[in-house]
Scaffold this motif. Structure first.
Motif, PDB file in Angstrom:
ATOM      1  N   THR A  35       0.942  -1.273   0.037  1.00 60.50           N
ATOM      2  CA  THR A  35      -0.016   0.122   0.183  1.00 60.50           C
ATOM      3  C   THR A  35       1.102   1.630  -0.016  1.00 60.50           C
ATOM      4  N   GLN A  36       0.621   1.950  -0.807  1.00 62.31           N
ATOM      5  CA  GLN A  36       1.516   3.751  -1.269  1.00 62.31           C
ATOM      6  C   GLN A  36       1.188   4.152  -0.441  1.00 62.31           C
ATOM      7  N   TRP A  37       0.863   4.696   0.399  1.00 60.81           N
ATOM      8  CA  TRP A  37      -0.271   5.268   1.331  1.00 60.81           C
ATOM      9  C   TRP A  37       0.764   6.168   2.104  1.00 60.81           C
ATOM     10  N   ASP A  38       0.536   7.320   1.323  1.00 62.30           N
ATOM     11  CA  ASP A  38       1.877   8.752   3.102  1.00 62.30           C
ATOM     12  C   ASP A  38       2.082   9.544   2.799  1.00 62.30           C
ATOM     13  N   LEU A  39       1.215  10.302   4.139  1.00 59.93           N
ATOM     14  CA  LEU A  39       0.115  11.481   4.151  1.00 59.93           C
ATOM     15  C   LEU A  39       1.259  12.471   3.518  1.00 59.93           C
TER      16      LEU A  39
ATOM     17  N   GLN B 279     -15.327  26.008  15.894  1.00 58.60           N
ATOM     18  CA  GLN B 279     -15.545  24.830  14.504  1.00 58.60           C
ATOM     19  C   GLN B 279     -14.427  24.145  14.776  1.00 58.60           C
ATOM     20  N   GLU B 280     -14.689  22.832  14.012  1.00 58.71           N
ATOM     21  CA  GLU B 280     -14.221  21.662  14.006  1.00 58.71           C
ATOM     22  C   GLU B 280     -12.440  21.269  13.042  1.00 58.71           C
ATOM     23  N   LEU B 281     -11.881  20.094  12.912  1.00 58.70           N
ATOM     24  CA  LEU B 281     -11.629  19.963  12.064  1.00 58.70           C
ATOM     25  C   LEU B 281     -10.646  19.144  12.519  1.00 58.70           C
ATOM     26  N   TYR B 282      -9.770  18.061  11.453  1.00 63.67           N
ATOM     27  CA  TYR B 282      -9.147  16.270  12.149  1.00 63.67           C
ATOM     28  C   TYR B 282      -8.049  17.090  11.250  1.00 63.67           C
ATOM     29  N   VAL B 283      -6.523  16.871  12.395  1.00 60.31           N
ATOM     30  CA  VAL B 283      -4.932  17.522  11.596  1.00 60.31           C
ATOM     31  C   VAL B 283      -4.660  15.897  11.374  1.00 60.31           C
ATOM     32  N   ARG B 284      -3.759  16.100  10.423  1.00 61.76           N
ATOM     33  CA  ARG B 284      -2.774  14.407  10.542  1.00 61.76           C
ATOM     34  C   ARG B 284      -1.282  14.787  10.027  1.00 61.76           C
ATOM     35  N   VAL B 285      -0.566  14.208  10.595  1.00 62.46           N
ATOM     36  CA  VAL B 285       1.003  14.039   9.809  1.00 62.46           C
ATOM     37  C   VAL B 285       1.251  12.866   9.515  1.00 62.46           C
ATOM     38  N   GLU B 286       2.092  12.952   9.105  1.00 61.01           N
ATOM     39  CA  GLU B 286       2.991  11.417   8.769  1.00 61.01           C
ATOM     40  C   GLU B 286       4.430  11.283  10.201  1.00 61.01           C
ATOM     41  N   ALA B 287       3.508  10.338  11.091  1.00 65.72           N
ATOM     42  CA  ALA B 287       4.397  10.890  11.857  1.00 65.72           C
ATOM     43  C   ALA B 287       5.222   9.376  11.348  1.00 65.72           C
ATOM     44  N   PRO B 288       7.046   9.311  12.522  1.00 69.11           N
ATOM     45  CA  PRO B 288       7.290   7.813  12.167  1.00 69.11           C
ATOM     46  C   PRO B 288       6.799   6.225  11.815  1.00 69.11           C
ATOM     47  N   LYS B 289       5.743   6.440  12.958  1.00 67.45           N
ATOM     48  CA  LYS B 289       5.689   5.046  13.370  1.00 67.45           C
ATOM     49  C   LYS B 289       3.917   4.553  12.210  1.00 67.45           C
TER      50      LYS B 289
ATOM     51  N   GLU C 271       0.053   7.195  11.168  1.00 63.16           N
ATOM     52  CA  GLU C 271      -1.018   8.502  11.199  1.00 63.16           C
ATOM     53  C   GLU C 271      -0.791   9.037  12.164  1.00 63.16           C
ATOM     54  N   LEU C 272      -0.353  10.826  12.711  1.00 60.21           N
ATOM     55  CA  LEU C 272      -0.789  10.735  14.255  1.00 60.21           C
ATOM     56  C   LEU C 272      -1.464  12.288  13.842  1.00 60.21           C
ATOM     57  N   GLY C 273      -2.721  12.258  14.405  1.00 56.47           N
ATOM     58  CA  GLY C 273      -4.202  12.869  14.288  1.00 56.47           C
ATOM     59  C   GLY C 273      -4.156  13.479  15.520  1.00 56.47           C
ATOM     60  N   ILE C 274      -5.058  14.558  14.929  1.00 53.27           N
ATOM     61  CA  ILE C 274      -5.610  15.203  16.167  1.00 53.27           C
ATOM     62  C   ILE C 274      -7.100  15.815  15.845  1.00 53.27           C
ATOM     63  N   TYR C 275      -8.482  16.037  16.835  1.00 57.22           N
ATOM     64  CA  TYR C 275      -9.450  15.829  16.182  1.00 57.22           C
ATOM     65  C   TYR C 275      -9.145  17.374  17.121  1.00 57.22           C
ATOM     66  N   LEU C 276      -9.889  17.848  16.401  1.00 55.40           N
ATOM     67  CA  LEU C 276      -9.979  19.360  17.635  1.00 55.40           C
ATOM     68  C   LEU C 276     -11.121  19.886  17.089  1.00 55.40           C
ATOM     69  N   VAL C 277     -11.989  20.468  18.682  1.00 57.92           N
ATOM     70  CA  VAL C 277     -13.238  21.419  18.875  1.00 57.92           C
ATOM     71  C   VAL C 277     -12.553  23.091  19.197  1.00 57.92           C
ATOM     72  N   GLY C 278     -13.497  23.757  18.124  1.00 58.69           N
ATOM     73  CA  GLY C 278     -13.126  24.613  18.835  1.00 58.69           C
ATOM     74  C   GLY C 278     -14.275  25.538  19.766  1.00 58.69           C
ATOM     75  N   ASP C 279     -14.634  26.697  21.165  1.00 60.49           N
ATOM     76  CA  ASP C 279     -15.595  26.819  21.332  1.00 60.49           C
ATOM     77  C   ASP C 279     -15.136  28.561  21.566  1.00 60.49           C
TER      78      ASP C 279
ATOM     79  N   TRP D  53     -10.372  17.799  22.640  1.00 56.79           N
ATOM     80  CA  TRP D  53      -9.218  17.401  21.876  1.00 56.79           C
ATOM     81  C   TRP D  53      -8.463  15.817  22.897  1.00 56.79           C
ATOM     82  N   LYS D  54      -8.901  15.613  20.636  1.00 62.99           N
ATOM     83  CA  LYS D  54      -8.696  13.708  20.679  1.00 62.99           C
ATOM     84  C   LYS D  54      -7.493  13.336  20.026  1.00 62.99           C
ATOM     85  N   ILE D  55      -6.093  13.019  20.835  1.00 55.81           N
ATOM     86  CA  ILE D  55      -5.697  12.258  19.867  1.00 55.81           C
ATOM     87  C   ILE D  55      -5.563  10.956  19.089  1.00 55.81           C
ATOM     88  N   ARG D  56      -5.188  10.538  18.163  1.00 52.73           N
ATOM     89  CA  ARG D  56      -5.457   9.594  17.499  1.00 52.73           C
ATOM     90  C   ARG D  56      -3.811   9.196  16.964  1.00 52.73           C
ATOM     91  N   PRO D  57      -3.641   8.276  18.203  1.00 52.74           N
ATOM     92  CA  PRO D  57      -1.688   7.803  17.952  1.00 52.74           C
ATOM     93  C   PRO D  57      -1.585   6.769  17.119  1.00 52.74           C
TER      94      PRO D  57
END
Length: 325
Positions: free
Chosen positions: A179-183, A274-284, A286-294, A302-306
């Motif tokens: 699978t050629q998947w790299d963020l 507002q809300e959004l999900y942000v991700r980066v290609e970490a060494p291990k 997908e490292l992501g953050i689901y962030l909801v502002g108020d 603040w939800k972490i996707r390790p």
């Protein structure tokens, strides 16, 4: 954990918990028939620090010192995702120089995580690149063609491409299974789309393939670092305008008694509702953050996707029918 009823004299062994200095302590309850692994139960969360709830009770600036504890070998990535999330939420633009600096540091951190080592900054980056490319040839001669190493990893821990996707794997574990998947290519961030590099992947899906993906990625990281050092422009490294973006005026959090929650008092920023999900290609992976502002200084959610937590879920399946050695 279900034990096979037809077996007798099985041995249940605790593998771990590992030392607390390894954050997110891992414990494996392994059922053995001699040297053969019959079953494995994965126990996680012995060192849960409540990082998400801490984030929801701190400003972004106050929270930054905490995030390096997420992954000691990839601290640049945890800091990057922590600042990327509010930047995307508020549409804050950063200077190109800052983006290039981030890319250089992220790729040095990727090498450190894959290789468990790193070196110093800018003026020594190119020297390090030359040194590393020579050194990795020696390591490959010592390890990659070593018959003892190959016997231990070739054909071991096979994961098919379909299984990798179904388990939600990412990073080298996914790319080693066809699978050629790299963020950095699929969902570009920072300035990765300005550099010439290739996604590293393998077809075999075993432990050897995952090792080869990591070796290849370190070579590609060197290419990215060399290009970034050569192309980096002058100018500012921060957006001074953004420092005053939605600055909370006369906020109680600027009072004296709250200054000690962060390393030093800095302008606070309100996070829009507002809300959004942000991700980066970490060494291990997908490292992501689901962030909801108020519309407040703190994030509402603040939800972490390790990547490591999700990648580990397939471990019991991989170790079954293998020997404990």
């Amino acid at each position: 954990m279900s034990l096979p009823l037809t077996r007798k004299d099985l041995m249940i062994v605790n593998m771990g918990p590992q030392h607390p200095s390894m954050h997110g302590v891992l414990r494996l309850i392994v059922t053995l028939d001699g040297e053969d692994v019959i079953d494995c139960e994965l126990i996680l969360g012995y060192l849960h620090r409540g990082m998400e709830k801490i984030a929801e009770n701190r400003t972004i600036i106050q929270y930054l010192p905490y995030v390096t504890r997420w992954d000691y070998l990839a601290t640049m990535f945890t800091e990057a995702i922590t600042v990327n999330a509010p930047e995307f939420l508020e549409n804050i633009q950063i200077p190109q120089r800052a983006s290039y600096i981030r890319v250089i540091m992220l790729e040095l951190s990727r090498i450190a995580s894959h290789f468990c080592r790193s070196t110093l900054w800018m003026d020594k980056c190119l020297d390090f690149c030359d040194y590393f490319l020579r050194g990795v040839v020696e390591y490959q001669q010592l390890i990659t063609r070593n018959p003892i190493f190959l016997e231990r990893v070739e054909g071991v821990g096979f994961i098919s491409g379909e299984e990798a996707v179904n388990w939600g794997l990412s990073g080298p574990m996914l790319r080693a299974s066809k699978t050629q998947w790299d963020l950095r290519k699929i969902d570009p961030y920072e300035s990765y789309n300005q550099f010439d590099w290739k996604v590293q992947w393998q077809k075999e899906g075993d432990s050897l393939a995952r090792y080869l993906v990591r070796i290849g990625e370190m070579r590609e990281s060197i290419k990215i670092i060399q290009q970034a050092v050569e192309k980096i422009s002058g100018g500012p490294y921060e957006n001074l305008e953004a420092r005053h973006f939605k600055k909370a005026k006369n906020s109680e959090w600027n009072d004296f008694e709250y200054q000690f929650l962060g390393k030093k008092p800095l302008p606070n920023f309100e996070l829009s509702k507002q809300e959004l999900y942000v991700r980066v290609e970490a060494p291990k992976g997908e490292l992501g953050i689901y962030l909801v502002g108020d519309d407040s200084l703190f994030s509402w959610r603040w939800k972490i996707r390790p990547p490591g937590f999700i990648n580990l879920q397939i471990l019991p399946q991989l170790v079954k029918k293998n020997e404990i050695g």
